[in-house]
Design a protein around this motif. Structure first.
Motif, PDB file in Angstrom:
ATOM      1  N   LEU A 140      32.124  23.358 -36.423  1.00 38.53           N
ATOM      2  CA  LEU A 140      31.442  22.148 -35.938  1.00 38.53           C
ATOM      3  C   LEU A 140      32.432  20.984 -36.007  1.00 38.53           C
ATOM      4  O   LEU A 140      32.628  20.371 -37.053  1.00 38.53           O
ATOM      5  N   SER A 141      33.051  20.702 -34.856  1.00 34.69           N
ATOM      6  CA  SER A 141      34.015  19.604 -34.728  1.00 34.69           C
ATOM      7  C   SER A 141      33.272  18.345 -34.268  1.00 34.69           C
ATOM      8  O   SER A 141      32.104  18.422 -33.864  1.00 34.69           O
ATOM      9  N   LYS A 142      33.994  17.215 -34.262  1.00 31.98           N
ATOM     10  CA  LYS A 142      33.376  15.968 -33.766  1.00 31.98           C
ATOM     11  C   LYS A 142      32.998  16.133 -32.294  1.00 31.98           C
ATOM     12  O   LYS A 142      31.947  15.655 -31.856  1.00 31.98           O
ATOM     13  N   ALA A 143      33.861  16.794 -31.539  1.00 33.94           N
ATOM     14  CA  ALA A 143      33.585  16.979 -30.100  1.00 33.94           C
ATOM     15  C   ALA A 143      32.316  17.808 -29.917  1.00 33.94           C
ATOM     16  O   ALA A 143      31.474  17.487 -29.076  1.00 33.94           O
ATOM     17  N   ARG A 144      32.177  18.841 -30.710  1.00 29.80           N
ATOM     18  CA  ARG A 144      30.958  19.672 -30.585  1.00 29.80           C
ATOM     19  C   ARG A 144      29.729  18.892 -31.037  1.00 29.80           C
ATOM     20  O   ARG A 144      28.675  18.991 -30.418  1.00 29.80           O
ATOM     21  N   LEU A 145      29.872  18.143 -32.122  1.00 31.35           N
ATOM     22  CA  LEU A 145      28.729  17.366 -32.626  1.00 31.35           C
ATOM     23  C   LEU A 145      28.210  16.419 -31.538  1.00 31.35           C
ATOM     24  O   LEU A 145      27.001  16.210 -31.403  1.00 31.35           O
ATOM     25  N   ALA A 146      29.129  15.858 -30.754  1.00 28.71           N
ATOM     26  CA  ALA A 146      28.733  14.923 -29.687  1.00 28.71           C
ATOM     27  C   ALA A 146      27.874  15.619 -28.634  1.00 28.71           C
ATOM     28  O   ALA A 146      27.180  14.945 -27.869  1.00 28.71           O
ATOM     29  N   ARG A 147      27.916  16.929 -28.572  1.00 34.51           N
ATOM     30  CA  ARG A 147      27.116  17.664 -27.578  1.00 34.51           C
ATOM     31  C   ARG A 147      25.806  18.186 -28.177  1.00 34.51           C
ATOM     32  O   ARG A 147      25.119  19.002 -27.569  1.00 34.51           O
ATOM     33  N   THR A 148      25.455  17.721 -29.382  1.00 29.18           N
ATOM     34  CA  THR A 148      24.176  18.119 -29.990  1.00 29.18           C
ATOM     35  C   THR A 148      23.160  16.993 -29.811  1.00 29.18           C
ATOM     36  O   THR A 148      23.522  15.872 -29.431  1.00 29.18           O
ATOM     37  N   LYS A 149      21.895  17.291 -30.121  1.00 23.78           N
ATOM     38  CA  LYS A 149      20.881  16.233 -30.070  1.00 23.78           C
ATOM     39  C   LYS A 149      21.233  15.168 -31.110  1.00 23.78           C
ATOM     40  O   LYS A 149      21.639  15.520 -32.230  1.00 23.78           O
ATOM     41  N   PRO A 150      21.050  13.892 -30.816  1.00 28.16           N
ATOM     42  CA  PRO A 150      21.469  12.835 -31.764  1.00 28.16           C
ATOM     43  C   PRO A 150      20.752  12.904 -33.108  1.00 28.16           C
ATOM     44  O   PRO A 150      21.280  12.426 -34.117  1.00 28.16           O
ATOM     45  N   ASP A 151      19.547  13.494 -33.105  1.00 27.37           N
ATOM     46  CA  ASP A 151      18.807  13.567 -34.379  1.00 27.37           C
ATOM     47  C   ASP A 151      18.850  14.969 -34.996  1.00 27.37           C
ATOM     48  O   ASP A 151      18.085  15.257 -35.926  1.00 27.37           O
ATOM     49  N   ALA A 152      19.747  15.815 -34.508  1.00 23.78           N
ATOM     50  CA  ALA A 152      19.853  17.166 -35.108  1.00 23.78           C
ATOM     51  C   ALA A 152      20.449  17.034 -36.512  1.00 23.78           C
ATOM     52  O   ALA A 152      21.440  16.331 -36.723  1.00 23.78           O
ATOM     53  N   LEU A 153      19.810  17.704 -37.464  1.00 23.34           N
ATOM     54  CA  LEU A 153      20.293  17.647 -38.852  1.00 23.34           C
ATOM     55  C   LEU A 153      21.360  18.714 -39.071  1.00 23.34           C
ATOM     56  O   LEU A 153      21.239  19.836 -38.576  1.00 23.34           O
ATOM     57  N   ILE A 154      22.384  18.368 -39.845  1.00 24.96           N
ATOM     58  CA  ILE A 154      23.435  19.325 -40.189  1.00 24.96           C
ATOM     59  C   ILE A 154      23.199  19.786 -41.622  1.00 24.96           C
ATOM     60  O   ILE A 154      23.171  18.975 -42.552  1.00 24.96           O
ATOM     61  N   MET A 155      23.037  21.103 -41.772  1.00 25.87           N
ATOM     62  CA  MET A 155      22.781  21.681 -43.099  1.00 25.87           C
ATOM     63  C   MET A 155      23.878  22.676 -43.454  1.00 25.87           C
ATOM     64  O   MET A 155      24.576  23.195 -42.581  1.00 25.87           O
ATOM     65  N   HIS A 156      23.990  22.941 -44.733  1.00 22.86           N
ATOM     66  CA  HIS A 156      24.953  23.955 -45.224  1.00 22.86           C
ATOM     67  C   HIS A 156      24.512  24.300 -46.646  1.00 22.86           C
ATOM     68  O   HIS A 156      24.269  23.398 -47.446  1.00 22.86           O
ATOM     69  N   PRO A 157      24.424  25.593 -46.981  1.00 18.77           N
ATOM     70  CA  PRO A 157      23.995  25.923 -48.353  1.00 18.77           C
ATOM     71  C   PRO A 157      25.064  25.656 -49.399  1.00 18.77           C
ATOM     72  O   PRO A 157      24.750  25.590 -50.594  1.00 18.77           O
ATOM     73  N   GLY A 158      26.340  25.482 -48.947  1.00 16.31           N
ATOM     74  CA  GLY A 158      27.447  25.343 -49.885  1.00 16.31           C
ATOM     75  C   GLY A 158      27.808  26.692 -50.488  1.00 16.31           C
ATOM     76  O   GLY A 158      26.976  27.594 -50.503  1.00 16.31           O
TER      77      GLY A 158
END
Ligand code: CP
Length: 313
Positions: free
Chosen positions: A246-264
């Motif tokens: 998930l790069s900045k360029a890819r993030l720009a192509r997601t919905k603006p309110d899409a949440l980014i999660m990660h379990p760590g």
């Protein structure tokens, strides 16, 4: 719905109503955690062993803190200094711990099925804190809690899980939990790491990352699990990042309110751009915060608590 289970071994066997009971009970415990006095006596007189035979930061510490908040006595089993290193079996280790009148065993193990096995040979309640590539039920519950808290619902949401699906116990538990609660789950990653068998669990499977992220309300990133891979599943980490990270360029192509999660734990610069991990779009640390309330709820329920109405103070 009243909770009646003695163990928490997986999400697969839970009903949607049981999952909602955990989430509602966790909500009540989150409110307790916001009070000046955060402790409740629910597990006073009870003893919990944290039997982590595999490394953990988030799950181990949040189970320990949740046990403290519930007033339990706690044994943090030290695998490296234990007789497991001398060849004692897991069953003998657990039965010897039980001989100390232990009430709960929270177990993380590299072998899928280890918690279910212990539940058959012990009187104590067993809670699965992650077993091999099988399930990580409390992670899925805290993921569902975080999604519901942030989006107000789960049913109808589009959730994309992106990364190493094949070796991920989080992916399996998330698919069970989120599909049972009515989300549409898409799994995405390199073809070698996203087998079509997951479609039988009710998820959509794709290798097209742009399609997977375009309409997603939630993007849950998973790390590459080198410790479970027995052979190279893709040419290089750099290539993985370029095709699936998930790069900045890819993030720009997601919905603006899409949440980014990660379990760590996150691998900065591999599956997620470091700045995105620290951005307002990321709820990674809120997931960790919510893990405390969710694990309090699970311990409370397997101890005989019926549901949120019983969480007092
Ligand atoms: N998410 C998770 O299970 O992290 P730990 O391995 O640090 O517990």
């Amino acid at each position: 719905m009243t909770w009646t289970r003695k163990h928490l071994l997986d999400i697969e066997s839970l009903s949607p109503e049981e999952i909602i009971t955990v989430l509602d009970t966790a909500k009540a415990f989150k409110a307790v955690g916001e009070r000046a006095i955060k402790k409740v006596p629910a597990l006073r007189g009870k003893t919990v062993v944290n039997l982590f035979v595999e490394p953990s930061t988030r799950t181990r510490t949040s189970f320990e803190l949740s046990e403290q908040r519930l007033s339990a006595d706690i044994i943090n089993f030290n695998t490296e200094a234990s007789s497991l290193k001398k060849g004692e079996t897991l069953k003998d280790t657990a039965r010897n711990l039980e001989a100390l009148n232990v009430d709960f065993i929270v177990i993380r193990h590299s072998a899928s099925g280890a918690p279910a096995f212990l539940s058959r040979v012990l009187q104590a309640s067993v809670i699965n804190a992650g077993d091999g590539a099988h399930e990580h039920p409390t992670q899925a519950l805290l993921d569902a809690f975080t999604i519901r808290e942030r989006k107000g619902r789960i049913a109808g949401l589009k959730v994309t899980i992106l990364g190493d699906i094949l070796y991920s116990r989080v992916a399996r538990s998330d698919v069970w939990a989120l599909t049972k609660l009515g989300a549409q789950v898409t799994l995405c990653g390199p073809p070698t790491l996203v087998p079509r068998e997951f479609e039988q669990m009710g998820a959509k499977v794709t290798c097209d990352v742009e399609e997977a992220i375009r309409d997603a309300d939630i993007i849950n990133l998973l790390r590459i699990q080198h410790e479970r891979q027995r052979k190279a599943m893709f040419p290089s980490l750099g290539e993985y990042t370029s095709f699936f990270g998930l790069s900045k360029a890819r993030l720009a192509r997601t919905k603006p309110d899409a949440l980014i999660m990660h379990p760590g734990p996150i691998n900065r610069g591999v599956e997620i751009d470091s700045n995105i991990a620290d951005s307002d779009r990321s709820v990674i640390l809120q997931q960790v915060t919510n893990g405390l309330a969710v694990r309090m709820a699970v311990l409370f329920l397997v101890n005989g608590g019926k549901g949120p109405a019983e969480v007092g103070g």
